[in-house]
Each structure stands twice: as structure tokens, then as C-alpha cells.
Scaffold this motif. Structure first.
Motif, PDB file in Angstrom:
ATOM      1  N   LYS A 248       0.944  -1.327   0.029  1.00  0.00           N
ATOM      2  CA  LYS A 248      -0.045  -0.073   0.184  1.00  0.00           C
ATOM      3  C   LYS A 248       0.780   1.176  -0.114  1.00  0.00           C
ATOM      4  N   GLU A 249       2.242   0.903   0.139  1.00  0.00           N
ATOM      5  CA  GLU A 249       3.182   2.175  -0.201  1.00  0.00           C
ATOM      6  C   GLU A 249       2.852   3.502   1.114  1.00  0.00           C
ATOM      7  N   ILE A 250       2.738   2.729   2.298  1.00  0.00           N
ATOM      8  CA  ILE A 250       2.431   4.004   3.376  1.00  0.00           C
ATOM      9  C   ILE A 250       3.873   4.330   3.876  1.00  0.00           C
ATOM     10  N   ASP A 251       3.930   5.444   4.970  1.00  0.00           N
ATOM     11  CA  ASP A 251       4.989   6.043   5.208  1.00  0.00           C
ATOM     12  C   ASP A 251       5.902   5.122   6.275  1.00  0.00           C
ATOM     13  N   TYR A 252       5.239   4.532   7.152  1.00  0.00           N
ATOM     14  CA  TYR A 252       6.161   3.913   7.977  1.00  0.00           C
ATOM     15  C   TYR A 252       5.245   2.591   8.850  1.00  0.00           C
ATOM     16  N   LEU A 253       5.820   1.732   9.531  1.00  0.00           N
ATOM     17  CA  LEU A 253       5.223   0.856  10.294  1.00  0.00           C
ATOM     18  C   LEU A 253       5.695   0.942  11.689  1.00  0.00           C
ATOM     19  N   HIS A 254       5.013   1.080  12.606  1.00  0.00           N
ATOM     20  CA  HIS A 254       5.241   1.423  13.955  1.00  0.00           C
ATOM     21  C   HIS A 254       4.881  -0.033  14.692  1.00  0.00           C
ATOM     22  N   VAL A 255       5.849  -0.414  15.368  1.00  0.00           N
ATOM     23  CA  VAL A 255       5.653  -1.817  16.070  1.00  0.00           C
ATOM     24  C   VAL A 255       5.326  -1.364  17.662  1.00  0.00           C
ATOM     25  N   SER A 256       4.080  -2.137  18.076  1.00  0.00           N
ATOM     26  CA  SER A 256       3.865  -1.726  19.437  1.00  0.00           C
ATOM     27  C   SER A 256       4.174  -3.163  20.332  1.00  0.00           C
ATOM     28  N   ILE A 289       9.468   1.528  12.928  1.00  0.00           N
ATOM     29  CA  ILE A 289       9.581   2.378  14.169  1.00  0.00           C
ATOM     30  C   ILE A 289       9.853   1.354  15.027  1.00  0.00           C
ATOM     31  N   GLY A 290      10.883   1.169  15.814  1.00  0.00           N
ATOM     32  CA  GLY A 290      11.078   0.434  16.989  1.00  0.00           C
ATOM     33  C   GLY A 290      10.931   0.934  18.161  1.00  0.00           C
ATOM     34  N   VAL A 291      10.357   0.037  19.289  1.00  0.00           N
ATOM     35  CA  VAL A 291      10.070   0.818  20.443  1.00  0.00           C
ATOM     36  C   VAL A 291      10.349  -0.239  21.742  1.00  0.00           C
ATOM     37  N   GLY A 292      10.065   0.203  22.958  1.00  0.00           N
ATOM     38  CA  GLY A 292       9.929  -0.631  24.066  1.00  0.00           C
ATOM     39  C   GLY A 292      11.160  -0.667  24.961  1.00  0.00           C
ATOM     40  N   GLY A 293      10.799   0.091  25.824  1.00  0.00           N
ATOM     41  CA  GLY A 293      11.943  -0.028  27.251  1.00  0.00           C
ATOM     42  C   GLY A 293      13.260   0.752  26.865  1.00  0.00           C
ATOM     43  N   LEU A 294      13.239   1.345  25.943  1.00  0.00           N
ATOM     44  CA  LEU A 294      14.318   2.332  25.607  1.00  0.00           C
ATOM     45  C   LEU A 294      14.521   3.462  26.434  1.00  0.00           C
ATOM     46  N   GLN A 295      15.567   3.695  27.101  1.00  0.00           N
ATOM     47  CA  GLN A 295      15.704   4.743  27.932  1.00  0.00           C
ATOM     48  C   GLN A 295      17.222   5.444  27.906  1.00  0.00           C
ATOM     49  N   THR A 296      18.370   4.673  27.621  1.00  0.00           N
ATOM     50  CA  THR A 296      19.457   5.294  27.428  1.00  0.00           C
ATOM     51  C   THR A 296      19.983   5.698  26.066  1.00  0.00           C
ATOM     52  N   VAL A 297      20.833   6.685  25.937  1.00  0.00           N
ATOM     53  CA  VAL A 297      21.414   7.011  24.465  1.00  0.00           C
ATOM     54  C   VAL A 297      21.852   5.685  23.925  1.00  0.00           C
ATOM     55  N   GLU A 298      22.839   4.808  24.835  1.00  0.00           N
ATOM     56  CA  GLU A 298      23.154   3.488  24.195  1.00  0.00           C
ATOM     57  C   GLU A 298      22.291   2.393  23.804  1.00  0.00           C
ATOM     58  N   GLN A 299      21.065   2.406  24.599  1.00  0.00           N
ATOM     59  CA  GLN A 299      20.012   1.645  24.028  1.00  0.00           C
ATOM     60  C   GLN A 299      19.177   1.982  22.772  1.00  0.00           C
ATOM     61  N   VAL A 300      19.270   3.311  22.607  1.00  0.00           N
ATOM     62  CA  VAL A 300      18.752   3.793  21.256  1.00  0.00           C
ATOM     63  C   VAL A 300      19.523   3.553  20.152  1.00  0.00           C
ATOM     64  N   GLU A 301      20.954   3.899  20.276  1.00  0.00           N
ATOM     65  CA  GLU A 301      21.941   3.839  19.184  1.00  0.00           C
ATOM     66  C   GLU A 301      21.837   2.476  18.922  1.00  0.00           C
ATOM     67  N   GLU A 302      21.853   1.653  19.675  1.00  0.00           N
ATOM     68  CA  GLU A 302      21.779  -0.034  19.508  1.00  0.00           C
ATOM     69  C   GLU A 302      20.786  -0.450  18.755  1.00  0.00           C
ATOM     70  N   ALA A 303      19.527   0.226  19.144  1.00  0.00           N
ATOM     71  CA  ALA A 303      18.196  -0.197  18.360  1.00  0.00           C
ATOM     72  C   ALA A 303      18.473   0.312  16.959  1.00  0.00           C
ATOM     73  N   LEU A 304      18.870   1.566  16.807  1.00  0.00           N
ATOM     74  CA  LEU A 304      19.033   2.167  15.701  1.00  0.00           C
ATOM     75  C   LEU A 304      19.955   1.217  14.444  1.00  0.00           C
ATOM     76  N   THR A 305      20.582   0.448  15.098  1.00  0.00           N
ATOM     77  CA  THR A 305      21.656  -0.478  14.247  1.00  0.00           C
ATOM     78  C   THR A 305      20.550  -1.775  13.603  1.00  0.00           C
ATOM     79  N   LEU A 306      19.478  -1.833  14.154  1.00  0.00           N
ATOM     80  CA  LEU A 306      18.088  -2.764  13.788  1.00  0.00           C
ATOM     81  C   LEU A 306      17.167  -2.278  12.837  1.00  0.00           C
ATOM     82  N   VAL A 307      16.824  -0.949  13.185  1.00  0.00           N
ATOM     83  CA  VAL A 307      15.558  -0.192  12.377  1.00  0.00           C
ATOM     84  C   VAL A 307      15.956   1.333  12.368  1.00  0.00           C
ATOM     85  N   PRO A 308      15.522   2.051  11.525  1.00  0.00           N
ATOM     86  CA  PRO A 308      15.733   3.215  11.198  1.00  0.00           C
ATOM     87  C   PRO A 308      15.489   4.459  12.103  1.00  0.00           C
TER      88      PRO A 308
END
Ligand SMILES: Cc1cc2nc3c(=O)[nH]c(=O)nc-3n(C[C@H](O)[C@H](O)[C@H](O)COP(=O)(O)O)c2cc1C
Length: 367
Positions: A248-256, A289-308
Motif C-alpha cells: 500500500k506504500e504507506i510511510d512507516y510501520l510502528h511496532v507496538s 519504528i522500533g519501541v519498548g523500554g528504550l531509556q538510555t542513549v546507548e539503547q537507542v543507538e543500538e536499536a538504530l542498528t536494527l531499525v531506522p
């Protein structure tokens, strides 16, 4: 640092960085669904660093609310309120995305003044769940149109996009779920038929955007990858569904999901990270868009190696300046808990404060 980099969506909307504020119901609107000053301050304060703020879910019609004092997008009288909300977020510097929703069977007759509706007459598996009545064929069409009308209101209010709340067991998910959807018409049956309603809503919204938007306007879809119920949504179902959404060519998927690295909620043996499976299935067809329990900069940066892209919920309630502190290298100053002593400086509306300090274990509350 990856999280500070901009990201442009298919619609042309550029998010100024990779961090979004996750949608969070704060039950702080007026009884009629108009936003309050406290709510506007809460959003404005939190829009000053992150690239994008996704609002709490807003109701698309009279049968949609799932909570009292939630945001209304059900009629044109709400457009001035929605405009104030979009402006409060954009004045902070973030893009503003309105999450739109229908609670379906997760509502109740006390709130609605009438029986809740769903795909079928199956109550949710939770204490005191009410038995919903199945939407008629005509009501399904009007509900799809109501999602489109709520989108038109978001466009007229100046938002930068909408997010369909297809997660957390609400109506869109109820149509996709074999637990709540037992229909035998064209809106129920095999996994493809169970996708028909959410995909029809996406089509109607895309038409609305093409017709009314005069600037880039994004459509995102939020979903829960699995359900515990038996029968319930499986990961195989979800991978088929997200392929259809990619088409359907939407802009993004956001996991919950509550933990970014969570494995299956149906099978404890299956520890493969859900977000990774989803990213692999989608590839570069649309951003996750990934989500879930991300609190620190390290966790966010690590998550961004998996999803944009990533979204932060708890972290943004506990510390409105999460992003600014992270960006300026002051990550040790980010509040890792909800501090009672800081209540006055956090711009948390009183109903939200009461809610999150009274539900044991939901937030880490400290003095
Ligand atoms: C107070 C609160 C309200 C929430 N309301 C919504 C909502 O309206 N829509 C939604 O999609 N998710 C909602 N969520 C879920 C969050 O968007 C997010 O997925 C979840 O909290 C996990 O992320 P976190 O660990 O960063 O908070 C809510 C979460 C919280 C804490």
C-alpha cells in the motif's frame, strides 16, 4: 550519533531526527474531547527536541472512545482543538502526527452510553469485558469513512500525518484477529479476509490525503505483532499483513511492543526478536519504528542498528528534555525514573500524574 540524523518519509515529510515520542493516552482532555491547556503544555514541552511527536489516540467517531477525557477527532467541531494541538507540537519544532483510533470491544457501555461494537460478538479475555455487537455491513462502510474524515480533520488542523492505531487490541486489530473476528462475510474468514478492513481503511485514508493535503502528509500504521489468545494473531499472520501494508506504500510501520528485544508472546521457546523478524520481512520497502523500554542513549543507538527510527514512551514522560540532554552529551542527567520531587517541573497533566503514580509497577516512581 545516529539518532540525530534526519529521515525523509515516502510522502516527502522530513523528520528532523530519528527519535519520536510514542503515542500515549494521557486522559487529560475535556469531557467533549477538546484539548486542555495542560495537555498543550505537556506536548509543547516534549516537542522541543525529538523529531516527531505522535499524539495520544484520538477517537474517530462516537463509538470509538476507549477512555474518558481522550482526544476527539470525531466531528468538525473538534478541528479548532486539533489545530491547537498541532500548533503546540510544531511550535516546539517537532513534526506532529495524530494517532487515530476506534476502541471497538475494548470500550464499555458506561463510557459510550450504548453497547460497544466489534467485528463479532466475542468479548475480550479480560475481567468485566462486555460483549460487543458486530458492526453491520453498512456500519463497516461508515466506520471506514469515519477514519477518512478524521484524517481530513487532521489535515485541516495542520498536522503532518496520521498514525492508524492498529495495535493494542483495538478495533483495527479486532478485525485482523481470529479471536475477535468470527465473521463469515467478506470482512472475515482466512487471514486475507481478516486484513480486508484495515486495508480498506488505509485505502480510504490514502484517497483522503491525495484529495485534501497541500503539503507532505504521512500515513503510518501501528500494530501488535502477536496475541496471546487462542486463536490469536500469529507471527505468520503478521508477516503476511505487513507485506500487504508495504504494497500500500504507506510511510512507516510502528511496532507496538513493551520490550524492544522481545521474543514471541505466544511461545516462550521462540526468542527470535520480533522487531528483527519484522525488519527482515519489510527490508527497505518502508521504515520501521522500533519501541519498548528504550531509556538510555546507548539503547537507542543500538536499536538504530536494527531499525531506522525509534519511539520513546516512558522516557519522554519521565524527562521532557530527554533528547536535548542526549544530544548535548549530558546523558547522565537524563531522569531514569519519575521523581515526585520534580512533579512541578515536568509539565505532566494532573490526571496523567495520578494515573502513572497509582498503578503499581507501571513507572519507576522515586521520591
Ligand atoms: C501512559 C501510556 C499511555 C499509552 N497510550 C498509548 C496510546 O494511546 N496509543 C498507543 O499506540 N500506545 C500507547 N501506549 C504504549 C506506548 O506507545 C509504548 O508503545 C509503550 O509504552 C512501550 O514503550 P516505552 O517502554 O518507551 O514506554 C501508552 C503507554 C503509556 C505508558
Amino acid at each position: 550519533m545516529k539518532f540525530t540524523q534526519p529521515f525523509t518519509l515516502r510522502s516527502g515529510l522530513t523528520l528532523k531526527n530519528r527519535v519520536l515520542m510514542a503515542p500515549m493516552t494521557i486522559s487529560s482532555s475535556q469531557a467533549n474531547g477538546d484539548v486542555t491547556e495542560e495537555e498543550l503544555m505537556y506536548y509543547n514541552r516534549r516537542a522541543r527536541g525529538v523529531g516527531t511527536v505522535i499524539t495520544a489516540c484520538a477517537s474517530i467517531n462516537e463509538l470509538a472512545p476507549g477512555f474518558t477525557h481522550s482526544i476527539g477527532a470525531e466531528c468538525d467541531e473538534r478541528i479548532p482543538s486539533l489545530t491547537r494541538l498541532a500548533q503546540a507540537i510544531q511550535a516546539g519544532g517537532a513534526s506532529a502526527i495524530l494517532q487515530i483510533f476506534h476502541a471497538g470491544r475494548m470500550s464499555n457501555a458506561t463510557l459510550l452510553g450504548t453497547q460497544p461494537v466489534s467485528a463479532s460478538n466475542i468479548p475480550a479475555l479480560r475481567p468485566n469485558a462486555e460483549t460487543p455487537r458486530p458492526l453491520t455491513l453498512a456500519e463497516i462502510e461508515t466506520t471506514i469513512a469515519d477514519f477518512a474524515q478524521a484524517t481530513r480533520r487532521a489535515i485541516e488542523a495542520g498536522f503532518d500525518g496520521i498514525e492508524l492505531h492498529g495495535a493494542n487490541t483495538y478495533l483495527l486489530q479486532q478485525f485482523f484477529s481470529p479471536h475477535s473476528n468470527r465473521r463469515t462475510d467478506q470482512w472475515g474468514g482466512d487471514v486475507k479476509a481478516r486484513m480486508a478492513f484495515p486495508l480498506a481503511v488505509v485505502d480510504a485514508i490514502k484517497e483522503t490525503i491525495a484529495k485534501y493535503a497541500t503539503k507532505p502528509f504521512a500515513i503510518g500504521y501501528r500494530f501488535s505483532p502477536e496475541e496471546r489468545e487462542e486463536p490469536g494473531i500469529t507471527m505468520d499472520d503478521t508477516l503476511l499483513f505487513i507485506n500487504a501494508l508495504a504494497d500500500k506504500e504507506i510511510d512507516y510501520l510502528h511496532v507496538s511492543i513493551n520490550q524492544f528485544h522481545a521474543g514471541s508472546m505466544r511461545d516462550a521457546q521462540d526468542t527470535r526478536v520480533r522487531i528483527q523478524l519484522i525488519q527482515e520481512a519489510v527490508g527497505d520497502r518502508m521504515p520501521i519504528i522500533g519501541v519498548g523500554g528504550l531509556q538510555t542513549v546507548e539503547q537507542v543507538e543500538e536499536a538504530l542498528t536494527l531499525v531506522p527510527l525509534v519511539s520513546l514512551g516512558h522516557a519522554m514522560i519521565m524527562d521532557p528534555e530527554w533528547y536535548q540532554k542526549a544530544e548535548s552529551g549530558q546523558q547522565d542527567k537524563i531522569y531514569p525514573a519519575l521523581y515526585r520531587s520534580k512533579e512541578k517541573e515536568l509539565d505532566i497533566p494532573p490526571p496523567l500524574w495520578t494515573m502513572i503514580t497509582n498503578v503499581p509497577g507501571w513507572f519507576k516512581v522515586e521520591s
